[in-house]
Scaffold this active site. Structure first.
Site, PDB file in Angstrom:
ATOM      1  N   GLU A 153     -19.538  -4.389  10.366  1.00  0.00           N
ATOM      2  CA  GLU A 153     -20.389  -3.547  11.210  1.00  0.00           C
ATOM      3  C   GLU A 153     -21.452  -4.373  11.927  1.00  0.00           C
ATOM      4  O   GLU A 153     -21.813  -4.083  13.073  1.00  0.00           O
ATOM      5  CB  GLU A 153     -21.057  -2.458  10.358  1.00  0.00           C
ATOM      6  CG  GLU A 153     -20.113  -1.366   9.863  1.00  0.00           C
ATOM      7  CD  GLU A 153     -19.247  -1.767   8.671  1.00  0.00           C
ATOM      8  OE1 GLU A 153     -19.487  -2.859   8.101  1.00  0.00           O
ATOM      9  OE2 GLU A 153     -18.339  -1.000   8.292  1.00  0.00           O
ATOM     10  N   ARG A 192     -25.338  -0.904   7.271  1.00  0.00           N
ATOM     11  CA  ARG A 192     -25.123  -2.359   7.160  1.00  0.00           C
ATOM     12  C   ARG A 192     -25.739  -3.118   8.342  1.00  0.00           C
ATOM     13  O   ARG A 192     -26.052  -4.292   8.230  1.00  0.00           O
ATOM     14  CB  ARG A 192     -23.619  -2.666   7.175  1.00  0.00           C
ATOM     15  CG  ARG A 192     -22.893  -2.474   5.887  1.00  0.00           C
ATOM     16  CD  ARG A 192     -22.899  -3.764   5.081  1.00  0.00           C
ATOM     17  NE  ARG A 192     -22.611  -3.517   3.696  1.00  0.00           N
ATOM     18  CZ  ARG A 192     -21.423  -3.666   3.124  1.00  0.00           C
ATOM     19  NH1 ARG A 192     -20.409  -4.090   3.844  1.00  0.00           N
ATOM     20  NH2 ARG A 192     -21.268  -3.432   1.850  1.00  0.00           N
ATOM     21  N   LYS A 232       0.851  -1.188   0.000  1.00  0.00           N
ATOM     22  CA  LYS A 232       0.000   0.000   0.000  1.00  0.00           C
ATOM     23  C   LYS A 232       0.892   1.245   0.000  1.00  0.00           C
ATOM     24  O   LYS A 232       1.841   1.322   0.780  1.00  0.00           O
ATOM     25  CB  LYS A 232      -0.898  -0.055   1.254  1.00  0.00           C
ATOM     26  CG  LYS A 232      -2.164   0.728   1.106  1.00  0.00           C
ATOM     27  CD  LYS A 232      -3.197   0.320   2.139  1.00  0.00           C
ATOM     28  CE  LYS A 232      -4.358   1.274   2.107  1.00  0.00           C
ATOM     29  NZ  LYS A 232      -5.468   0.872   2.945  1.00  0.00           N
TER      30      LYS A 232
HETATM   31  C1  LIG Z   1     -18.897  -1.303   4.865  1.00  0.00           C
HETATM   32  C2  LIG Z   1     -17.670  -0.428   4.906  1.00  0.00           C
HETATM   33  N1  LIG Z   1     -17.064  -0.179   6.093  1.00  0.00           N
HETATM   34  C3  LIG Z   1     -15.974   0.616   6.138  1.00  0.00           C
HETATM   35  C4  LIG Z   1     -15.472   1.169   5.000  1.00  0.00           C
HETATM   36  C5  LIG Z   1     -14.290   2.144   5.076  1.00  0.00           C
HETATM   37  N2  LIG Z   1     -13.149   1.621   4.305  1.00  0.00           N
HETATM   38  C6  LIG Z   1     -12.856   2.074   3.075  1.00  0.00           C
HETATM   39  S1  LIG Z   1     -11.551   1.311   2.413  1.00  0.00           S
HETATM   40  C7  LIG Z   1     -11.303   0.418   3.809  1.00  0.00           C
HETATM   41  C8  LIG Z   1     -10.164  -0.538   3.891  1.00  0.00           C
HETATM   42  C9  LIG Z   1     -10.280  -1.590   2.863  1.00  0.00           C
HETATM   43  O1  LIG Z   1      -9.184  -2.446   2.976  1.00  0.00           O
HETATM   44  P1  LIG Z   1      -8.804  -3.327   1.746  1.00  0.00           P
HETATM   45  O2  LIG Z   1     -10.018  -3.937   1.166  1.00  0.00           O
HETATM   46  O3  LIG Z   1      -7.724  -4.260   2.170  1.00  0.00           O
HETATM   47  O4  LIG Z   1      -8.267  -2.283   0.681  1.00  0.00           O
HETATM   48  P2  LIG Z   1      -6.968  -1.364   0.776  1.00  0.00           P
HETATM   49  O5  LIG Z   1      -7.461  -0.008   1.189  1.00  0.00           O
HETATM   50  O6  LIG Z   1      -6.018  -1.963   1.735  1.00  0.00           O
HETATM   51  O7  LIG Z   1      -6.435  -1.335  -0.610  1.00  0.00           O
HETATM   52  C10 LIG Z   1     -12.262   0.701   4.769  1.00  0.00           C
HETATM   53  C11 LIG Z   1     -12.317   0.103   6.116  1.00  0.00           C
HETATM   54  C12 LIG Z   1     -16.137   0.898   3.791  1.00  0.00           C
HETATM   55  N3  LIG Z   1     -15.743   1.417   2.641  1.00  0.00           N
HETATM   56  N4  LIG Z   1     -17.221   0.094   3.771  1.00  0.00           N
END
Ligand SMILES: Cc1ncc(C[n+]2csc(CCOP(=O)(O)OP(=O)(O)O)c2C)c(N)n1
Length: 611
Positions: free
Chosen positions: A363, A391, A280
């Site tokens: 959630e 959610r 990342k």
């Molecule tokens: C239901 C939900 N909860 C929280 C989020 C906030 N959120 C956006 S990106 C993210 C992290 C996602 O991690 P990953 O899928 O590993 O992608 P990365 O950002 O590491 O590329 C979070 C928690 C979201 N988008 N949707």
């Protein structure tokens, strides 16, 4: 002329040799960094997926083959390679490009998201459609290891073996959600990643198999080896149990390997999971060192990086207050769903590691887990952004409210949220909380009131929700009148504005722009509403303005307007957001667009008063 100037759609990319792809990736990375430093946006996730994006568009023929990005916060490279490079400077601005996927923007945006973990379900549905129309197109969901922690992703994995058209799930594993990833899946992935010798073997296998026409067959044979050997050879057994063939782990920054692995995946005759390891923030040292901080950023100077925030926002006020409270009360727990820093809980987590619970992007789990804690006499504070709490609607009703449990929901980013756009506004929480019996709901007007509500919430009974907006915190006054009663901030002549949360400040700003003396009433406890007190305080006024940063339907204004109209002796003007999805843009501009800025409110009052 650079490479990117010659790529206006993915077909242009496929004219280049594989050996040229790293140069294209490097130009793409630089372009993303430059642009996001000007507009703000999701940076670290996009820097990490540059090579993967190039490889995907090289191997698959979008939009016939369907690439489905989970969340969509890592798809800037995809936007740029699919004809939106020229408009990229408008990213996340009002009427500009969305920061997520938008079907109306491009035929290459197959499925919209913003909330995580939907990609595999959507892909399965798309594969059904393709199969039904006798297609044989590849369906390729790209999901992060963070997004894989959600129930929805597991529900879909459980069904993935049933996929009708060729399904290739690409797991973008960077060991991070926004914060470091949590839970058993994350641990399993670490074990898979640590197969060093296997990696080399597999690496060689992937590379050599891809060169031969028989590669697919040989790979299939390898993957059908007997189980003991298979456990040894295929560290991704976890996914094999879901009926998926596992390939990986593949270095997500080696385009040649990525292209080879994707080609192999294409030749398999069953659903595949391709495990790709990425870093990342790759390529921008600040972001690589601190991917959490660079997950989403405002505009910044590339040379110096992101400046630390100087002002406190409401989430920080919440975090500080809960940390103070936890010092006095040993039964306070903080529960978050992958949003530790976004919800201001970093210092709580550092001070009280054993009372801080991050369940991952889950959630529903967070809310029901808190309900369980409450049955055991703990005091759980569940902290979730308004939009993501959607959610857990059933969990609020069935697990918390029905049992009348003392769970305190701390709802961040309630109201308009700005640049993230249609998937993220927290404008439905008043409506959905109003529907649920037993909940007491507070919408404090400022930081001091937020602190007070939090402190008093500890001794309350039953489910409590406290909601506050995104953005800088401020204090308007210190008052000590009982929280369950509305607070008359100031009395006026003819018009009384009844409102709550940050609209109290907006009403005061409107007052500063007019000679007329406006009354301003802060509801703060919006459920249950003390209707008798509202009527009493409104008695002396002819004109009641109901101001609410939420749609009318299901909101406070709907019930108050009914109440006043039944009384029959007031002119009533509700001012609400429309019952619509609010697009992206700067928060103040969006509020202004909907007449919820000080000038807009005065104009509306004036118009309503004219005979
Ligand atoms: C239901 C939900 N909860 C929280 C989020 C906030 N959120 C956006 S990106 C993210 C992290 C996602 O991690 P990953 O899928 O590993 O992608 P990365 O950002 O590491 O590329 C979070 C928690 C979201 N988008 N949707």
């Amino acid at each position: 002329m650079g490479y990117l100037d010659r790529i206006n759609e993915p077909g242009d990319l496929r004219r280049f040799q594989v050996s040229e792809l790293p140069l294209i990736a490097s130009e793409l990375r630089e372009f993303i960094l430059q642009e996001v430093s000007r507009t703000g946006g999701h940076l670290a996730p996009n820097l990490g997926t540059v090579e993967l994006t190039v490889a995907l568009h090289y191997v698959f023929k979008s939009p016939e083959d369907k690439i489905i990005w989970d969340v969509g916060h890592q798809a800037y490279g995809h936007k740029i390679l699919t004809g939106r490079r020229d408009r990229f400077k408008t990213l996340r601005q009002i009427d500009g490009l969305s920061g997520f996927l938008k079907r109306s923007e491009s035929p290459h945006d197959i499925f919209e998201a913003g909330h995580s973990s939907t990609s595999i379900s959507a892909a399965l549905g798309i594969a059904y459609g393709d199969h039904y129309k006798n297609g044989r197109h590849y369906v390729v969901p790209v999901i992060g290891d963070g997004a894989l922690t959600a129930g929805m992703a597991f529900e879909a994995l459980n069904f993935a073996g049933e996929a009708k058209s060729p399904l290739i799930i690409v797991l973008n594993d960077n060991e991070m959600s926004i914060s470091p990833n949590v839970g058993s899946v994350s641990n399993t992935l670490s074990r898979v990643r640590s197969f060093k010798s296997y990696n080399r073997l597999k690496h060689a296998t992937v590379a050599s198999l891809s060169k031969s026409r028989l590669g697919g067959v040989a790979y299939r044979t390898l993957s059908k080896a007997k189980s003991g050997l298979k456990e040894l050879m295929i560290p991704g057994m976890f996914f094999e149990h879901f009926g998926l063939s596992y390939i990986g782990p593949v270095d997500g920054h080696d385009i040649k390997d990525l292209v080879s692995a994707l080609e192999i995946a294409k030749r398999m005759d069953k659903p595949v999971l391709l495990h790709v390891r990425t870093i990342k923030g790759k390529g921008y040292p600040y972001a690589q060192l601190n991917p959490n901080l660079y997950h989403g950023v405002g505009p910044f100077d590339i040379k110096y990086g992101v400046k630390p925030r100087e002002t406190l926002d409401f989430s920080a006020v919440f975090g500080q207050t809960l940390t103070e409270m936890a010092r006095d009360h040993e039964d306070i727990f903080a529960v978050t769903a992958a949003m530790c820093s976004g919800t201001g809980l970093k210092s709580f987590a550092e001070a009280f590691g054993d009372r801080f619970v991050d369940v991952g992007i889950a959630e529903q789990n967070a809310v029901t887990l808190a309900a369980g804690m409450a049955t055991g006499g703990l005091k759980p504070y569940v902290t979730i952004y308004s939009t993501f709490l959607q959610r857990a609607f059933d969990q609020l009703i069935h697990d918390v409210a029905l049992q009348n449990l003392h769970v305190v929901l701390c709802i961040h980013r309630s109201g308009i949220v700005g640049e993230d756009g249609e998937t993220h506004p927290g404008i439905f929480d008043t409506g959905y909380l109003n529907l649920i019996p037993n909940f007491t709901v507070f919408a404090p007007k400022d930081a001091a009131e937020l602190r007070r509500v939090l402190k008093e919430s500890y001794a309350m009974e039953g489910p409590v929700a406290i909601k506050y907006p995104r953005g800088g915190a401020y204090t308007l006054n210190e008052d000590q009148t009982p929280l369950s009663e509305p607070e008359l901030i100031k009395s006026g002549d003819e018009t009384l504005i009844i409102t709550y949360s940050r609209m109290v400040k907006t009403a005061l700003e409107a007052q500063a722009l007019t000679e007329e003396s406006l009354g301003i009433l802060n509801l703060r406890q919006i459920k249950p509403l003390d209707q008798a007190a509202v009527l009493r305080l409104a008695e002396a006024y002819d004109h009641i303005v109901l101001l609410e940063e939420a749609p009318y339907q299901g909101g406070v204004n709907q019930s108050l307007e009914t109440l006043f109209l039944r009384q029959g002796h007031h002119k009533v003007t509700p001012i609400n957001l429309p019952q619509a999805f609010i697009p992206h843009g700067e928060t103040d501009s969006l509020l202004k667009r909907h007449g919820m800025d000080p000038e807009g409110i005065l104009k509306r009052i004036d118009r309503e008063r004219r005979p």
